[in-house]
Design an enzyme around this catalytic site. Sequence first.
Site, PDB file in Angstrom:
ATOM      1  CG  LEU A 118      -3.238   6.708  -1.060  1.00  0.00           C
ATOM      2  CD1 LEU A 118      -3.510   6.188  -0.067  1.00  0.00           C
ATOM      3  CD2 LEU A 118      -1.931   7.477  -0.574  1.00  0.00           C
ATOM      4  CG  ASP A 140      -6.090  -9.359  11.553  1.00  0.00           C
ATOM      5  OD1 ASP A 140      -6.173  -8.017  11.260  1.00  0.00           O
ATOM      6  OD2 ASP A 140      -6.852 -10.414  11.357  1.00  0.00           O
ATOM      7  CB  THR A 158      -9.929  -2.074   3.496  1.00  0.00           C
ATOM      8  OG1 THR A 158     -10.901  -1.604   3.357  1.00  0.00           O
ATOM      9  CG2 THR A 158      -9.176  -1.064   3.996  1.00  0.00           C
ATOM     10  CE1 TYR A 181      -6.417  -5.416   3.627  1.00  0.00           C
ATOM     11  CE2 TYR A 181      -6.678  -6.466   5.268  1.00  0.00           C
ATOM     12  CZ  TYR A 181      -6.675  -5.042   4.853  1.00  0.00           C
ATOM     13  OH  TYR A 181      -6.345  -4.170   5.789  1.00  0.00           O
ATOM     14  CE1 TYR A 188      -3.232   4.637  12.708  1.00  0.00           C
ATOM     15  CE2 TYR A 188      -3.682   5.898  10.996  1.00  0.00           C
ATOM     16  CZ  TYR A 188      -3.676   5.057  12.370  1.00  0.00           C
ATOM     17  OH  TYR A 188      -3.767   6.379  12.565  1.00  0.00           O
TER      18      TYR A 188
END
Length: 293
Positions: free
Chosen positions: A40, A105, A65, A128, A102
Amino acid sequence: MTTPLKILITGEHGQVSRELQQRLQNLGELIVLGRNQLDLANVDQIRQQVRAHRPDLIINAAAHTAVDQAESEPDAAFTINAIAPGVLAEQAKALGIPLIHYSTDYVFDGSKTAPYTEADTPNPLGIYGQSKLAGEQAIVAVGGEYLILRTSWVYSNHGKNFLLTLQRLLQEKPHMRIVADQIGAPTWAGTIANSTRALIERWQAGQAGDWGVYHLTGQGETSWFGFAQAIGEHLRAEGKACAELEAIPSSAYPTPAKRPLNSRLDCSHLQQQWQVSQPQWHDALRECLAEQH
């Protein structure tokens, strides 16, 4: 009968990707690409792979992540979480196909006292969250048919996550201190995959809701301390050793990236638009733990 789909899934070894591979199998042909085939960070490679495979649907289950690590490597986080989703959206739009992506929060600062809705203004606290929000914005800017699914506290029986780490540490240590003032919903990657399948089936059946941004988490709420307690209860029920747990505030456990204190996401919009809802977080945890045997 619905026609078999050709679905391109990124992030071969990720938690959500692994559950998708298991749960979408009989929907058609799954083209699952890991970093070796689809990096990516490489925009040209993204374009080449999508054009070569010409899928009917793209699911971007890959992301940077590592929340704390992102603070020290913002370029990597933004390349993978912000630029790549925009390129995937461009390719999907060019082919006239949907993109499912995806998010998190962490796009919110956690200062709200009620659960966040899709109408709330994001305000990420760290790299992030900023990179994930930029990814959402890149997809929205391209337009086309897309679902951005924000989730929280993802765990599964694979990879690095709170469940597996806690299961190990609770059996190794006599005492553990766990943060109790961050509230959210633990979300099993299996729940995300099941909901994704339900969304795909509704789209295939011509019953799609509006495209756009939605919240998708386990139902109910708890703290990390409450999540740890639930994991500990299961260990004890199996007659295994389990540490004593002590509740602490976030201030007693400093991390490079600041976490939102309120990670609760209101998922009612997804239910209203797509008739897709999620199980209670503790029911999903039970199901996930049952799969370990």
